[in-house]
Design a protein around this motif. Structure first.
Motif, PDB file in Angstrom:
ATOM      1  N   TRP A   1      -5.190   5.392  -9.343  1.00  0.00           N
ATOM      2  CA  TRP A   1      -5.445   3.781  -9.192  1.00  0.00           C
ATOM      3  C   TRP A   1      -4.526   3.576  -7.923  1.00  0.00           C
ATOM      4  O   TRP A   1      -4.353   2.658  -7.068  1.00  0.00           O
ATOM      5  N   PHE A   2      -2.895   3.942  -8.186  1.00  0.00           N
ATOM      6  CA  PHE A   2      -2.025   4.094  -7.674  1.00  0.00           C
ATOM      7  C   PHE A   2      -2.400   3.841  -6.097  1.00  0.00           C
ATOM      8  O   PHE A   2      -2.066   3.538  -4.744  1.00  0.00           O
ATOM      9  N   ILE A   3      -3.262   5.493  -5.394  1.00  0.00           N
ATOM     10  CA  ILE A   3      -3.530   6.386  -4.200  1.00  0.00           C
ATOM     11  C   ILE A   3      -4.772   5.263  -3.558  1.00  0.00           C
ATOM     12  O   ILE A   3      -4.761   4.775  -2.338  1.00  0.00           O
TER      13      ILE A   3
ATOM     14  N   PRO B   1      -3.793   8.139 -13.332  1.00  0.00           N
ATOM     15  CA  PRO B   1      -3.080   6.873 -12.732  1.00  0.00           C
ATOM     16  C   PRO B   1      -3.639   7.314 -11.862  1.00  0.00           C
ATOM     17  O   PRO B   1      -3.137   6.110 -11.152  1.00  0.00           O
ATOM     18  N   PHE B   2      -2.957   8.527 -11.405  1.00  0.00           N
ATOM     19  CA  PHE B   2      -2.515   7.928  -9.984  1.00  0.00           C
ATOM     20  C   PHE B   2      -3.354   7.440  -9.112  1.00  0.00           C
ATOM     21  O   PHE B   2      -2.862   7.642  -7.376  1.00  0.00           O
TER      22      PHE B   2
ATOM     23  N   LEU C   1       0.759  -1.575  -0.177  1.00  0.00           N
ATOM     24  CA  LEU C   1       0.044  -0.261   0.527  1.00  0.00           C
ATOM     25  C   LEU C   1       0.582   1.167   0.057  1.00  0.00           C
ATOM     26  O   LEU C   1       0.494   1.820  -1.156  1.00  0.00           O
TER      27      LEU C   1
ATOM     28  N   VAL D   1       0.759   4.175  -3.268  1.00  0.00           N
ATOM     29  CA  VAL D   1       0.276   5.291  -2.873  1.00  0.00           C
ATOM     30  C   VAL D   1       1.506   5.966  -2.728  1.00  0.00           C
ATOM     31  O   VAL D   1       0.941   7.292  -3.235  1.00  0.00           O
TER      32      VAL D   1
ATOM     33  N   PHE E   1      -1.623  11.878   4.552  1.00  0.00           N
ATOM     34  CA  PHE E   1      -1.162  10.888   4.425  1.00  0.00           C
ATOM     35  C   PHE E   1      -0.435  10.468   5.618  1.00  0.00           C
ATOM     36  O   PHE E   1       0.254  10.017   6.331  1.00  0.00           O
TER      37      PHE E   1
ATOM     38  N   PRO F   1      -5.728   2.039  -3.411  1.00  0.00           N
ATOM     39  CA  PRO F   1      -6.233   0.892  -1.803  1.00  0.00           C
ATOM     40  C   PRO F   1      -5.743   1.765  -0.613  1.00  0.00           C
ATOM     41  O   PRO F   1      -6.198   1.506   0.128  1.00  0.00           O
ATOM     42  N   GLY F   2      -4.428   2.242  -0.540  1.00  0.00           N
ATOM     43  CA  GLY F   2      -3.887   3.374   0.591  1.00  0.00           C
ATOM     44  C   GLY F   2      -4.645   3.608   1.159  1.00  0.00           C
ATOM     45  O   GLY F   2      -4.940   3.808   2.504  1.00  0.00           O
ATOM     46  N   PHE F   3      -5.562   4.317   0.300  1.00  0.00           N
ATOM     47  CA  PHE F   3      -6.061   5.629   0.733  1.00  0.00           C
ATOM     48  C   PHE F   3      -7.457   5.076   1.433  1.00  0.00           C
ATOM     49  O   PHE F   3      -7.677   5.444   2.635  1.00  0.00           O
TER      50      PHE F   3
ATOM     51  N   TYR G   1       3.348  11.606 -10.388  1.00  0.00           N
ATOM     52  CA  TYR G   1       2.089  11.787 -11.001  1.00  0.00           C
ATOM     53  C   TYR G   1       2.379  13.320 -10.345  1.00  0.00           C
ATOM     54  O   TYR G   1       2.636  13.801  -9.281  1.00  0.00           O
TER      55      TYR G   1
END
Lengths: 274, 306
Positions: free
Chosen positions: B11-13, B8-9, A86, A90, A109, B15-17, A97
């Protein structure tokens, strides 16, 4: 260049005394673990009459040490895997980006750094209860794995510092966003991930509060809770407390002493930037 | 879908979010919401506004426990800030200057960090116990037999015993952080000072300390947060009641006692309001931490602006 003070006697002595004290404590506990309970209680400082592995045998056979060990290990591994997955995604999303409110997202966060799990434990407890995960190790894993603030911070700093060309060249090669991340970026971050693993492992392995509240039956509990169970009644369980403490401490410390240079390096990287 | 593909960011963020929000952020707000209710955690919630807060500060028994726990937490913070922190700086500077045996010292001093709290408290028992403790034996050996005490059972020493264990186990972390910060100081600056004849400790106060003051400030705030949320040492040493006369009681233990522990000593009202009053205490702790953290952020911010 000579950075050393001219007279180090006093400082040296202080450090020697302090370090010897720590070393003494560890050896003393280990030594006592080989003596019988009766002797420990009635003849603590006398010469040992018995000196054997009986306490350790009792710990493994009667007290089921391996089960606590397995519980602790499972929680550690599962939490660590989730935290790494995770936090690296994140951090990559934020660091790689450009988008609006990027700094707000990062700040979001980071607020977790300021507020330890203790403060929110009542709602967490209720949430875990409603999910039916009370008394399950998954509950502990989920709660501990949600504390990704520090890993996110360290990894975001890392990904932001990577030269932009690296992303561009991966893109030209036709790799998709996820392929780039998994094949190129994640391996690049491995030194940071290694540091995170060390910092988090210590925290998770010695975690006391969350397992205490979430795990109610003894068969699910972890090593720290096992030690507390024994040391709560020393008259009755001094032998098990002794052997359990040694088993919980000495192997890890031996590992630490062997790799101390690398471990301390990893630890320090968590603090310098923070 | 294209909106997501262009970003695309996300999708990266995501799950952790989700996990972070659910278990780290939401609970803080949820605690605030629950604290305005009278609730045992199972039955009906009744909205009572600020009643829990008013009760916490006016109920004699509760307020007594709150102030007692707060006093102990502050004591712990002050002892750590005034004794442990300078010791950490001192040790870090000695290691930084490469004192002989520094690798050994570094590993030894840091090692208790790897020991779980119950084991540390148990080791404390091996030393300070009235019957099997090494310390009493030592006193007898040097002819001070009349000074022997059951050190762990003395209420007036309670929080100091806790502090000694905390200090022994945690001193290495700050030391390593300070050492890491010192290693970032440019070598040229140190060399220049050395060549100009600045003494060992002069270099520490004029160069090293100012260069790492952000790390020191950060460490100070971490020490504060730690003291306000420390739970395990007091719980293991003194049980849910916080020891004899609540001598080792701290904020987090007080909170735990009300929310999860036995509440018999507080009287009838608490059991039916365990969650309501528990979260109220958590919110007070939150405020106590937040205010100080805010002050620190403002101070750091102002300094960087200068």
């Amino acid at each position: 260049m000579n950075l050393r003070p001219k007279q180090t006697y006093v400082s040296s002595t202080i450090l020697w005394v302090y370090s010897s004290f720590t070393l003494f404590l560890l050896s003393y506990m280990t030594y006592q673990a080989f003596r019988s309970k009766k002797e420990l209680l009635s003849n603590t400082f006398g010469l040992p009459e018995t000196f054997n592995f009986a306490n350790f045998k009792k710990l493994f056979v009667e007290a089921d040490f391996l089960r606590y060990f397995a519980n602790s290990t499972w929680i550690l591994v599962a939490t660590l895997v989730i935290v790494i997955l995770l936090s690296s995604t994140v951090a990559y999303g934020i660091g790689r980006y450009q988008f609006r409110f990027k700094s707000v997202v990062l700040l979001y966060f980071l607020i977790g750094l300021m507020f330890p799990v203790q403060l929110g434990i009542v709602p967490i407890f209720l949430l875990i209860r409603d999910l039916g995960l009370l008394n399950s190790q998954w509950g502990v894993v989920l709660v501990l794995a949600s504390g990704i603030s520090l890993p996110v911070f360290l990894l975001t700093t890392f990904f932001e510092k990577l030269p932009k060309d690296l992303y561009e060249s991966a893109k030209i090669d036709g790799a998709g966003e996820w392929t780039t991340f998994i094949r190129v970026m994640f391996p690049l971050a491995s030194p940071v991930i290694y540091s995170i693993c060390i910092i988090m492992s210590v925290q998770i392995w010695n975690q006391f509060f969350v397992p205490l509240i979430m795990l109610q039956s003894d068969s699910n509990r972890t090593i720290p809770l096992m030690i507390m169970k024994f040391s709560n009644n020393l008259m009755y369980n001094l032998d098990l407390a002794m052997a359990g403490s040694v088993m919980a401490t000495v192997p890890i410390l031996i590992l630490f002493f062997i790799f101390s240079g690398k471990v301390l390096e990893g630890m320090a990287s968590g603090g310098v930037k923070g | 879908m294209t909106w997501m593909r262009k970003r695309p960011f996300l999708w990266f963020i995501l799950p952790g979010f989700v996990l972070y929000t659910l278990f780290s952020v939401y609970p803080i707000f949820s605690a605030l919401q629950i604290s305005f209710n009278r609730w045992d955690g199972i039955g009906e919630k009744t909205f009572v506004g600020f009643d829990n807060y008013i009760e916490l500060f006016t109920n004699k028994e509760l307020f007594g426990q709150l102030t007692g726990a707060f006093r102990n937490s502050v004591t712990l913070f002050l002892l750590n800030a005034l004794a442990v922190l300078p010791a950490q700086l001192y040790m870090a500077y000695l290691l930084y200057s490469g004192i002989r045996g520094h690798r050994f010292f570094q590993a030894m001093i840091f090692s208790p960090q790897f020991i779980a709290t119950p084991v540390i408290v148990f080791m404390g028992t091996l030393i300070f116990d009235g019957n099997i403790g090494v310390f009493n034996k030592l006193l007898e050996t040097v002819g001070l037999g009349s000074w022997t005490r059951p050190w762990l059972g003395l209420p007036e020493l309670g929080i100091f015993v806790v502090w000694m264990m905390v200090a022994w186990s945690g001193i290495g972390v700050g030391m390593i952080f300070f050492l890491g910060a010192m290693k970032m100081i440019s070598h040229e600056v140190m060399e220049a000072a050395y060549l100009e004849g600045a003494s060992y400790w002069r270099r520490f106060f004029s160069i090293v300390l100012p260069q790492i003051k952000t790390t020191v400030l950060n460490m100070l705030i971490l020490t504060y947060i730690f003291a306000m949320t420390m739970f395990d040492f007091s719980f293991i040493l003194g049980g849910v009641a916080g020891g004899i006369n609540r001598s080792v009681d701290v904020m987090a233990l007080f909170f735990y006692r009300i929310a999860f522990g036995d509440n018999s000593a507080v009287g009838g009202t608490m059991n039916v309001n365990a969650m309501g009053m528990g979260t109220t205490i958590a919110c007070v702790m939150f405020a106590v931490i937040f205010i100080v953290a805010l002050i620190q952020v403002v101070l750091t911010y102002r300094r960087t602006e200068d």
